[in-house]
Motif scaffolding. Structure first.
Motif, short mmCIF file in Angstrom:
data_model
loop_
_atom_site.label_atom_id
_atom_site.label_comp_id
_atom_site.label_asym_id
_atom_site.label_seq_id
_atom_site.Cartn_x
_atom_site.Cartn_y
_atom_site.Cartn_z
N SER A 18 0.80 -1.23 0.00
CA SER A 18 0.00 0.00 0.00
C SER A 18 0.84 1.28 0.00
O SER A 18 0.28 2.36 -0.10
CB SER A 18 -0.94 0.02 1.22
OG SER A 18 -0.19 0.16 2.41
N ARG A 19 2.13 1.16 0.07
CA ARG A 19 2.97 2.36 0.18
C ARG A 19 2.75 3.35 -0.95
O ARG A 19 2.73 4.56 -0.73
CB ARG A 19 4.44 1.96 0.25
CG ARG A 19 5.34 3.14 0.49
CD ARG A 19 6.76 2.73 0.73
NE ARG A 19 7.56 3.89 1.09
CZ ARG A 19 8.77 3.83 1.58
NH1 ARG A 19 9.34 2.67 1.78
NH2 ARG A 19 9.41 4.93 1.87
N GLY A 20 2.56 2.90 -2.16
CA GLY A 20 2.38 3.77 -3.31
C GLY A 20 0.96 4.24 -3.54
O GLY A 20 0.70 5.01 -4.47
N GLN A 21 0.04 3.82 -2.72
CA GLN A 21 -1.36 4.20 -2.87
C GLN A 21 -1.67 5.47 -2.08
O GLN A 21 -0.94 5.81 -1.15
CB GLN A 21 -2.26 3.06 -2.40
CG GLN A 21 -2.10 1.80 -3.21
CD GLN A 21 -2.92 0.66 -2.64
OE1 GLN A 21 -3.63 0.82 -1.65
NE2 GLN A 21 -2.84 -0.50 -3.28
N GLY A 46 -8.26 23.75 8.28
CA GLY A 46 -7.91 22.66 9.17
C GLY A 46 -8.33 21.28 8.68
O GLY A 46 -8.31 20.33 9.44
N GLU A 47 -8.71 21.18 7.43
CA GLU A 47 -9.10 19.89 6.86
C GLU A 47 -7.93 19.34 6.06
O GLU A 47 -7.30 20.06 5.29
CB GLU A 47 -10.32 20.06 5.95
CG GLU A 47 -11.52 20.63 6.68
CD GLU A 47 -12.33 21.58 5.82
OE1 GLU A 47 -11.92 21.89 4.69
OE2 GLU A 47 -13.37 22.04 6.31
N LEU A 48 -7.64 18.05 6.22
CA LEU A 48 -6.51 17.43 5.52
C LEU A 48 -6.98 16.80 4.22
O LEU A 48 -8.05 16.19 4.16
CB LEU A 48 -5.86 16.37 6.41
CG LEU A 48 -5.26 16.88 7.71
CD1 LEU A 48 -4.74 15.71 8.54
CD2 LEU A 48 -4.14 17.88 7.44
N GLN A 49 -6.15 16.94 3.20
CA GLN A 49 -6.43 16.28 1.94
C GLN A 49 -5.81 14.89 1.96
O GLN A 49 -5.02 14.56 2.84
CB GLN A 49 -5.87 17.09 0.77
CG GLN A 49 -4.37 17.25 0.78
CD GLN A 49 -3.89 18.21 -0.29
OE1 GLN A 49 -4.67 18.84 -0.99
NE2 GLN A 49 -2.59 18.34 -0.41
N VAL A 50 -6.16 14.08 1.02
CA VAL A 50 -5.58 12.75 0.89
C VAL A 50 -4.18 12.89 0.31
O VAL A 50 -3.98 13.59 -0.69
CB VAL A 50 -6.47 11.85 -0.02
CG1 VAL A 50 -5.82 10.51 -0.25
CG2 VAL A 50 -7.86 11.69 0.60
N ALA A 51 -3.21 12.24 0.94
CA ALA A 51 -1.83 12.28 0.45
C ALA A 51 -1.69 11.39 -0.78
O ALA A 51 -2.38 10.37 -0.90
CB ALA A 51 -0.89 11.80 1.54
N ASP A 52 -0.81 11.78 -1.69
CA ASP A 52 -0.60 11.01 -2.92
C ASP A 52 -0.19 9.57 -2.62
O ASP A 52 -0.57 8.64 -3.32
CB ASP A 52 0.50 11.65 -3.78
CG ASP A 52 0.13 13.05 -4.23
OD1 ASP A 52 -1.08 13.37 -4.28
OD2 ASP A 52 1.06 13.83 -4.53
N ASP A 53 0.63 9.39 -1.59
CA ASP A 53 1.12 8.07 -1.20
C ASP A 53 1.67 8.17 0.22
O ASP A 53 1.62 9.24 0.84
CB ASP A 53 2.18 7.56 -2.18
CG ASP A 53 3.33 8.53 -2.40
OD1 ASP A 53 3.69 9.28 -1.47
OD2 ASP A 53 3.89 8.55 -3.51
N TYR A 54 2.20 7.06 0.73
CA TYR A 54 2.70 7.06 2.11
C TYR A 54 3.85 8.04 2.30
O TYR A 54 3.90 8.75 3.31
CB TYR A 54 3.15 5.64 2.49
CG TYR A 54 3.71 5.55 3.89
CD1 TYR A 54 2.86 5.52 4.99
CD2 TYR A 54 5.08 5.52 4.11
CE1 TYR A 54 3.35 5.46 6.28
CE2 TYR A 54 5.58 5.44 5.40
CZ TYR A 54 4.72 5.42 6.47
OH TYR A 54 5.22 5.36 7.74
#
Length: 181
Positions: A18-21, A46-54
């Protein structure tokens, strides 16, 4: 606790598949707290977005605490918002001058890179006695500042401002050079 500084790498495990997800983190804060991070959405609420990957996730520290304990100063370079978020900043420091100097450094550094490789950028100065240095992160970098050195022009340059281009170059490297196929 009166605030939190979270290095996600010490809090979030991963597995090789899952590291690259994309990775998402949720922070449950005490009532009346908010968070600041380069992983925040561009709205800065103060809202976080989804990170591209780990790797993206762990390269974005999170600062959290009661908003009244923080000073948030903003400036723009080429239309891109930059913030300096400081927990309990000393009152005898000319923060506007420091922000002006940081803005000038960012403007010059961008000339080297040719573009701004992010939608927004946050600096997290940590102010404490006998503390200096910089921790390079994709966004935000953590800039160490000695409380005794900040109030004077002579001491601010070597102990604080010199870390700005180095930490910024790390961010540009991660987002431009390392992301090139």
């Amino acid at each position: 606790a009166d605030h939190a500084h979270l290095f996600v790498a010490t809090l979030a495990m991963y597995d090789a598949t899952s590291r690259g997800q994309p990775h998402e983190v949720q922070v449950k804060l005490p009532a009346g707290w908010r968070l600041w991070s380069g992983l925040e959405t561009a709205a800065h609420r103060g809202e976080l977005q989804v990170a591209d990957d780990y790797d993206h996730l762990i390269d974005c520290p999170i600062e959290a605490g009661p908003p009244a304990d923080y000073q948030v100063l903003a400036f723009a370079v080429k239309g891109v918002k930059h913030r300096m978020v400081t927990w309990r900043p000393p009152s005898d420091v000319d923060w506007q001058r420091i922000v002006h100097d940081v803005q000038a450094i960012v403007s010059e550094t961008i000339k080297v890179w040719g573009e701004i490789p992010y939608e927004h950028y946050t600096y997290l100065p940590h102010v404490a006695g006998d503390y200096a240095g910089g921790l390079e992160n994709r966004n935000p970098p953590v800039l160490g500042a000695d409380t005794d050195a900040l109030p004077t022009d002579e001491e601010t340059q070597p102990d604080f401002l010199t870390h700005v281009p180095r930490t910024f170059s790390h961010s540009a490297n991660i987002t431009t050079i390392m992301s090139t196929p």
